[in-house]
Design a protein around this motif. Structure first.
Motif, mmCIF file in Angstrom:
data_model
loop_
_atom_site.group_PDB
_atom_site.id
_atom_site.type_symbol
_atom_site.label_atom_id
_atom_site.label_comp_id
_atom_site.label_asym_id
_atom_site.label_seq_id
_atom_site.Cartn_x
_atom_site.Cartn_y
_atom_site.Cartn_z
ATOM 1 N N TRP A 197 10.824 -9.012 8.750
ATOM 2 C CA TRP A 197 9.475 -9.401 8.321
ATOM 3 C C TRP A 197 8.641 -9.996 9.457
ATOM 4 O O TRP A 197 7.655 -10.686 9.207
ATOM 5 C CB TRP A 197 9.583 -10.422 7.187
ATOM 6 C CG TRP A 197 10.092 -9.861 5.902
ATOM 7 C CD1 TRP A 197 11.378 -9.590 5.573
ATOM 8 C CD2 TRP A 197 9.311 -9.488 4.750
ATOM 9 N NE1 TRP A 197 11.466 -9.082 4.291
ATOM 10 C CE2 TRP A 197 10.199 -9.004 3.771
ATOM 11 C CE3 TRP A 197 7.944 -9.528 4.460
ATOM 12 C CZ2 TRP A 197 9.787 -8.554 2.521
ATOM 13 C CZ3 TRP A 197 7.521 -9.082 3.215
ATOM 14 C CH2 TRP A 197 8.438 -8.605 2.261
ATOM 15 N N GLU A 198 9.019 -9.746 10.695
ATOM 16 C CA GLU A 198 8.359 -10.431 11.800
ATOM 17 C C GLU A 198 6.876 -10.086 11.923
ATOM 18 O O GLU A 198 6.099 -10.875 12.468
ATOM 19 C CB GLU A 198 9.063 -10.123 13.115
ATOM 20 C CG GLU A 198 9.004 -8.656 13.531
ATOM 21 C CD GLU A 198 9.737 -8.396 14.830
ATOM 22 O OE1 GLU A 198 9.243 -8.860 15.872
ATOM 23 O OE2 GLU A 198 10.796 -7.753 14.797
ATOM 24 N N HIS A 199 6.464 -8.910 11.430
ATOM 25 C CA HIS A 199 5.060 -8.509 11.543
ATOM 26 C C HIS A 199 4.286 -8.749 10.249
ATOM 27 O O HIS A 199 3.134 -8.309 10.129
ATOM 28 C CB HIS A 199 4.962 -7.039 11.936
ATOM 29 C CG HIS A 199 5.550 -6.734 13.283
ATOM 30 N ND1 HIS A 199 4.994 -7.194 14.456
ATOM 31 C CD2 HIS A 199 6.675 -6.044 13.636
ATOM 32 C CE1 HIS A 199 5.731 -6.786 15.482
ATOM 33 N NE2 HIS A 199 6.750 -6.087 15.007
ATOM 34 N N PHE A 200 4.900 -9.410 9.272
ATOM 35 C CA PHE A 200 4.244 -9.660 7.989
ATOM 36 C C PHE A 200 2.848 -10.241 8.200
ATOM 37 O O PHE A 200 2.664 -11.203 8.950
ATOM 38 C CB PHE A 200 5.079 -10.633 7.160
ATOM 39 C CG PHE A 200 4.459 -11.005 5.840
ATOM 40 C CD1 PHE A 200 4.465 -10.111 4.784
ATOM 41 C CD2 PHE A 200 3.851 -12.239 5.669
ATOM 42 C CE1 PHE A 200 3.892 -10.446 3.567
ATOM 43 C CE2 PHE A 200 3.281 -12.589 4.456
ATOM 44 C CZ PHE A 200 3.301 -11.692 3.406
ATOM 45 N N GLY A 201 1.874 -9.623 7.539
ATOM 46 C CA GLY A 201 0.505 -10.093 7.710
ATOM 47 C C GLY A 201 -0.480 -9.216 6.979
ATOM 48 O O GLY A 201 -0.143 -8.548 5.993
ATOM 49 N N LEU A 202 -1.708 -9.185 7.479
ATOM 50 C CA LEU A 202 -2.769 -8.429 6.832
ATOM 51 C C LEU A 202 -2.586 -6.933 7.034
ATOM 52 O O LEU A 202 -2.332 -6.462 8.140
ATOM 53 C CB LEU A 202 -4.126 -8.857 7.381
ATOM 54 C CG LEU A 202 -4.598 -10.251 6.976
ATOM 55 C CD1 LEU A 202 -5.887 -10.601 7.707
ATOM 56 C CD2 LEU A 202 -4.799 -10.340 5.468
ATOM 57 N N THR A 203 -2.720 -6.207 5.957
ATOM 58 C CA THR A 203 -2.634 -4.754 5.991
ATOM 59 C C THR A 203 -3.451 -4.225 4.815
ATOM 60 O O THR A 203 -4.286 -4.924 4.263
ATOM 61 C CB THR A 203 -1.155 -4.306 5.920
ATOM 62 O OG1 THR A 203 -1.085 -2.880 6.068
ATOM 63 C CG2 THR A 203 -0.498 -4.708 4.616
ATOM 64 N N ASP A 204 -3.213 -2.995 4.432
ATOM 65 C CA ASP A 204 -3.789 -2.440 3.206
ATOM 66 C C ASP A 204 -2.759 -1.492 2.609
ATOM 67 O O ASP A 204 -1.891 -0.986 3.333
ATOM 68 C CB ASP A 204 -5.118 -1.713 3.488
ATOM 69 C CG ASP A 204 -4.941 -0.548 4.445
ATOM 70 O OD1 ASP A 204 -4.729 0.578 3.972
ATOM 71 O OD2 ASP A 204 -4.987 -0.767 5.674
ATOM 72 N N PRO A 205 -2.779 -1.267 1.289
ATOM 73 C CA PRO A 205 -1.725 -0.467 0.656
ATOM 74 C C PRO A 205 -1.564 0.926 1.250
ATOM 75 O O PRO A 205 -0.426 1.389 1.455
ATOM 76 C CB PRO A 205 -2.164 -0.407 -0.806
ATOM 77 C CG PRO A 205 -2.956 -1.655 -1.010
ATOM 78 C CD PRO A 205 -3.703 -1.846 0.280
ATOM 79 N N GLY A 206 -2.666 1.611 1.524
ATOM 80 C CA GLY A 206 -2.567 2.966 2.045
ATOM 81 C C GLY A 206 -1.830 3.034 3.368
ATOM 82 O O GLY A 206 -1.030 3.944 3.604
ATOM 83 N N THR A 207 -2.072 2.055 4.237
ATOM 84 C CA THR A 207 -1.435 2.052 5.551
ATOM 85 C C THR A 207 0.057 1.795 5.449
ATOM 86 O O THR A 207 0.868 2.516 6.044
ATOM 87 C CB THR A 207 -2.092 0.997 6.456
ATOM 88 O OG1 THR A 207 -3.456 1.357 6.682
ATOM 89 C CG2 THR A 207 -1.384 0.918 7.798
ATOM 90 N N ASP A 208 0.449 0.774 4.691
ATOM 91 C CA ASP A 208 1.880 0.478 4.568
ATOM 92 C C ASP A 208 2.637 1.615 3.891
ATOM 93 O O ASP A 208 3.722 2.014 4.332
ATOM 94 C CB ASP A 208 2.086 -0.819 3.783
ATOM 95 C CG ASP A 208 2.256 -2.023 4.706
ATOM 96 O OD1 ASP A 208 1.783 -1.946 5.857
ATOM 97 O OD2 ASP A 208 2.848 -3.030 4.282
ATOM 98 N N LEU A 223 6.392 -1.175 8.032
ATOM 99 C CA LEU A 223 7.240 -0.787 6.899
ATOM 100 C C LEU A 223 7.754 0.635 7.083
ATOM 101 O O LEU A 223 6.980 1.583 7.134
ATOM 102 C CB LEU A 223 6.436 -0.886 5.592
ATOM 103 C CG LEU A 223 7.161 -0.467 4.308
ATOM 104 C CD1 LEU A 223 8.354 -1.370 4.042
ATOM 105 C CD2 LEU A 223 6.195 -0.485 3.131
ATOM 106 N N TRP A 224 9.060 0.773 7.187
ATOM 107 C CA TRP A 224 9.685 2.096 7.316
ATOM 108 C C TRP A 224 11.065 2.021 6.668
ATOM 109 O O TRP A 224 11.491 0.929 6.253
ATOM 110 C CB TRP A 224 9.745 2.513 8.784
ATOM 111 C CG TRP A 224 10.643 1.696 9.664
ATOM 112 C CD1 TRP A 224 10.550 0.351 9.912
ATOM 113 C CD2 TRP A 224 11.762 2.158 10.411
ATOM 114 N NE1 TRP A 224 11.540 -0.048 10.769
ATOM 115 C CE2 TRP A 224 12.298 1.033 11.103
ATOM 116 C CE3 TRP A 224 12.345 3.408 10.571
ATOM 117 C CZ2 TRP A 224 13.418 1.143 11.923
ATOM 118 C CZ3 TRP A 224 13.456 3.514 11.402
ATOM 119 C CH2 TRP A 224 13.973 2.391 12.072
#
Length: 268
Positions: A126-137, A108-109
């Motif tokens: 959205w090709e990398h859509f998947g598991l993340t966490d709010p702080g990282t995105d 996300l940028w």
């Protein structure tokens, strides 16, 4: 992106297309509300869903290698102190399980946000859509926005417009997904620092060398401020080394923690 119209990506829109603060504020509210809602409703995603999602490890490995390459170009090279911070970042992003796990864009940028001429906004790529966490995105997104604040070639007023967007975006996000934790702070600072450093490649042809060094130094300060493993609190001395506008933007996403609940709504 060219298939979906003649819109501008968010960074170009802020820099060159809009002098209307109200439009920028509206975009901040829209994106903040959407991402807050997305992260909130996708917490604790079932294993049946997660097994179908893209594996983001190759993207993380790419970002790590980019960061190491940029750091190697510093006048003094990679000192032991810088090497320790790079290892801190590498260890953080290689984690496969997160206590605040949710679904998100992962990559996300501002280039992910496309603004049409009528002010409508959409997220693409959205090709990398998947598991993340709010702080990282969020850390990645805001880190790239802060590069606009440091940009030498930015038109007059672009820095203020960017900061206005960040402030409105943060308020809208936390309205949709309130509360903050030490883990969020840690992940936000790690991702923010990584984006300030890696993102200098985005403006490689327009950044002065002095500006590139300023961005890299700010990124390293964020990694220092994050601490080793989260939960130990923010190193505010390291945070104080950030350029004033960057520090102000970062602080919109950080808050003191209640020792009993370990969760508080963000401080304005």
């Amino acid at each position: 992106m060219t298939d979906v119209g003649r819109g501008r990506i968010l960074s170009d829109y802020i820099l060159f297309a809009s002098s209307e603060q109200t439009t920028v504020e509206t975009l901040g509210r829209i994106l903040g509300r959407f991402l807050g809602g997305l992260f909130k409703v996708t917490k604790n995603t079932s294993s049946e869903i997660t097994r179908t999602l893209a594996d983001s490890r190759h993207l993380m490995e790419f970002l790590t290698s980019q960061m190491e390459r940029v750091a190697a170009e510093l006048p003094g090279g990679v000192t032991p102190e810088i090497a320790a911070l790079l290892e801190r970042m590498r260890s953080a992003i290689s984690r496969e399980v997160h206590p605040e796990q949710c679904l998100g864009m992962v990559d996300l940028w501002p280039g992910s946000a496309l603004i049409e001429g009528n002010g409508e906004c959409g997220l693409v790529d959205w090709e990398h859509f998947g598991l993340t966490d709010p702080g990282t995105d969020l850390g990645m997104f805001v880190g790239h926005l802060h590069l606009l604040v440091l940009h030498d070639g930015a038109p007059k007023g672009a820095s203020a417009t960017t900061m206005n967007f960040i402030s409105t975006f943060a308020s809208s996000y936390f309205e949709a997904n309130p509360g903050i934790s030490a883990y969020f702070e840690w992940r936000f600072l790690i991702a923010h620092g990584r984006s300030l450093i890696c993102g200098t490649n985005v403006f490689a042809e327009t950044f002065l060398e002095s500006t590139k060094l300023k961005a890299i130094k700010a990124g390293l300060s964020c990694l220092q401020a994050a601490g080793d493993q989260g939960g130990t609190g923010v190193d505010h001395d390291a945070l104080a080394e950030l350029p004033p506008d960057v520090k102000r933007g970062v602080q919109r996403f950080l808050a003191p923690r209640d020792e009993e609940s370990r969760m508080l709504s963000p401080v304005s």
